[in-house]
Design a protein around this motif. Sequence first.
Motif, PDB file in Angstrom:
ATOM      1  N   ASP A 249       0.698  -1.308   0.037  1.00  0.00           N
ATOM      2  CA  ASP A 249      -0.027  -0.046   0.009  1.00  0.00           C
ATOM      3  C   ASP A 249       0.882   1.342  -0.079  1.00  0.00           C
ATOM      4  OD1 ASP A 249      -2.421  -1.272  -0.069  1.00  0.00           O
ATOM      5  OD2 ASP A 249      -2.433  -1.524   2.124  1.00  0.00           O
ATOM      6  N   GLY A 250       2.036   1.048  -0.506  1.00  0.00           N
ATOM      7  CA  GLY A 250       2.931   2.362  -0.723  1.00  0.00           C
ATOM      8  C   GLY A 250       3.392   2.943   0.629  1.00  0.00           C
ATOM      9  N   LEU A 251       3.401   2.169   1.648  1.00  0.00           N
ATOM     10  CA  LEU A 251       3.966   2.531   2.944  1.00  0.00           C
ATOM     11  C   LEU A 251       5.397   3.324   2.646  1.00  0.00           C
ATOM     12  CD1 LEU A 251       3.508   2.891   6.059  1.00  0.00           C
ATOM     13  CD2 LEU A 251       4.358   0.431   6.395  1.00  0.00           C
ATOM     14  N   TRP A 252       6.246   2.971   2.042  1.00  0.00           N
ATOM     15  CA  TRP A 252       7.517   3.241   1.791  1.00  0.00           C
ATOM     16  C   TRP A 252       7.620   4.882   1.386  1.00  0.00           C
ATOM     17  CZ3 TRP A 252       9.584   4.831  -3.010  1.00  0.00           C
ATOM     18  CH2 TRP A 252       8.746   4.350  -4.203  1.00  0.00           C
ATOM     19  N   LEU A 253       6.453   5.250   0.642  1.00  0.00           N
ATOM     20  CA  LEU A 253       6.346   6.518   0.121  1.00  0.00           C
ATOM     21  C   LEU A 253       5.642   7.378   0.935  1.00  0.00           C
ATOM     22  CD1 LEU A 253       7.167   7.961  -2.504  1.00  0.00           C
ATOM     23  CD2 LEU A 253       4.953   7.321  -3.576  1.00  0.00           C
ATOM     24  N   GLU A 254       4.734   6.806   1.831  1.00  0.00           N
ATOM     25  CA  GLU A 254       4.253   7.379   2.818  1.00  0.00           C
ATOM     26  C   GLU A 254       5.125   7.869   3.798  1.00  0.00           C
ATOM     27  OE1 GLU A 254       0.837   6.413   6.283  1.00  0.00           O
ATOM     28  OE2 GLU A 254       0.708   5.588   4.557  1.00  0.00           O
ATOM     29  N   ASN A 255       6.147   6.934   4.289  1.00  0.00           N
ATOM     30  CA  ASN A 255       6.922   7.399   5.053  1.00  0.00           C
ATOM     31  C   ASN A 255       7.802   8.714   4.837  1.00  0.00           C
ATOM     32  OD1 ASN A 255       6.101   5.460   6.969  1.00  0.00           O
ATOM     33  ND2 ASN A 255       7.805   3.952   6.670  1.00  0.00           N
ATOM     34  N   ALA A 256       8.228   8.523   3.530  1.00  0.00           N
ATOM     35  CA  ALA A 256       9.093   9.283   2.920  1.00  0.00           C
ATOM     36  C   ALA A 256       8.619  10.784   2.990  1.00  0.00           C
ATOM     37  CB  ALA A 256       9.498   9.060   1.606  1.00  0.00           C
ATOM     38  N   ARG A 257       7.259  10.904   2.430  1.00  0.00           N
ATOM     39  CA  ARG A 257       6.464  12.030   2.574  1.00  0.00           C
ATOM     40  C   ARG A 257       6.516  12.738   3.845  1.00  0.00           C
ATOM     41  NH1 ARG A 257       2.186   9.198  -0.995  1.00  0.00           N
ATOM     42  NH2 ARG A 257       2.704   9.688  -3.069  1.00  0.00           N
ATOM     43  N   ALA A 258       6.386  11.848   4.979  1.00  0.00           N
ATOM     44  CA  ALA A 258       6.385  12.533   6.315  1.00  0.00           C
ATOM     45  C   ALA A 258       7.672  13.074   6.543  1.00  0.00           C
ATOM     46  CB  ALA A 258       6.062  11.261   7.368  1.00  0.00           C
ATOM     47  N   SER A 259       8.620  12.555   6.567  1.00  0.00           N
ATOM     48  CA  SER A 259      10.366  12.849   6.684  1.00  0.00           C
ATOM     49  C   SER A 259      10.423  14.126   5.934  1.00  0.00           C
ATOM     50  CB  SER A 259      11.246  11.780   6.689  1.00  0.00           C
ATOM     51  OG  SER A 259      11.156  11.234   5.118  1.00  0.00           O
ATOM     52  N   ASN A 260      10.110  14.189   4.626  1.00  0.00           N
ATOM     53  CA  ASN A 260      10.363  15.287   3.722  1.00  0.00           C
ATOM     54  C   ASN A 260       9.649  16.571   4.172  1.00  0.00           C
ATOM     55  OD1 ASN A 260      11.877  13.612   2.231  1.00  0.00           O
ATOM     56  ND2 ASN A 260      10.573  14.067   0.256  1.00  0.00           N
ATOM     57  N   ALA A 261       8.118  16.220   4.703  1.00  0.00           N
ATOM     58  CA  ALA A 261       7.462  17.392   5.315  1.00  0.00           C
ATOM     59  C   ALA A 261       7.879  17.831   6.573  1.00  0.00           C
ATOM     60  CB  ALA A 261       6.075  16.779   5.621  1.00  0.00           C
TER      61      ALA A 261
END
Length: 333
Positions: A249-261
Amino acid sequence: MRFFSDNAAAAHPKVIEAIVESNRMDTAYDGDAWSARLDGAFSDLFETEVRAFWVTTGTAANCLALAALCPPYRSILCHSDAHIEVDEAGAPGFFTGGAKLMLLDGAGAKLAPDEVGAACDRIRPDVHQVQPGALSITNATEYGLVYTAAEVAALGRLAKERGLAFHMDGARFANALASTGESPADVTWRAGVDALSFGFIKNGGLNAEALILFRTELADEIAVRRKRAGHLLSKGRMMAAQILALLDDGLWLENARASNAAARILAEAAPGRLSYPVEANEIFLKVTGLEAAALRAAGYDFYDWGPGEIRLVTSWDQPGEAVEQLAAAIRAL
């Protein structure tokens, strides 16, 4: 209050759950049900057939790939600040059996085709000088800058023209894609990349990284090299399980968006202090020694990065309150 490295971030709860689920009898090494799913999962993600291997560190992923791509009598073109040069204790030479790193310059640790081409032109085409065999770039770079698909493709075209294999160190590959919104395929194989070190440990993993081969004919060689290097774990299913959990479910990308934010919040607090644009989850700030000491006295942890500069790194699990407090502390300097 710790902003020194995303390597220290927690493993995502879903990763821990996946490891627990895999903690039962199955075939040893990489013959288990979880490892068997990796090729298909990554082939779906990259929209082409790939071969995927789990390893325990980014250094292993990088150097196994380079060993398969570059013979020991040639050189690997990379930035002078590349991880394979600065932070891997000579592992590329060890794994390749002697391939030389040829160091290039570029702002923010990014390489440009003109510089790479000029470096190749400076090498006499005779037996007395080491000839280039591979090109390696890092996305996002060691200074947090992101290569777009177009930039990678320009380097890919040059690599093909010069007969160079093309490797991408993707320790923060997720952060790079979260920044640009481009597809995994467009930033890698469609742009000419032959092999990718896909980082998971910085982004919610526990102890598993992925080596992705777009040149699938190298898979048998990588399998042997992984074993020979001591990275074929008997309970490999626990490595595969955590990678699959992050892909789900794209968790890898969700996590990266959180750290980028979180990184953007800190960047907005210090526009006049930024050494580089903040495009992923690393922030390099110009501060005095007294200012750095004041931040540490307030409880913040980070690395000094040369005279008058510090590095902050945000993580997928960074508490929002800590990020806002640090932003306020930076504004107050």
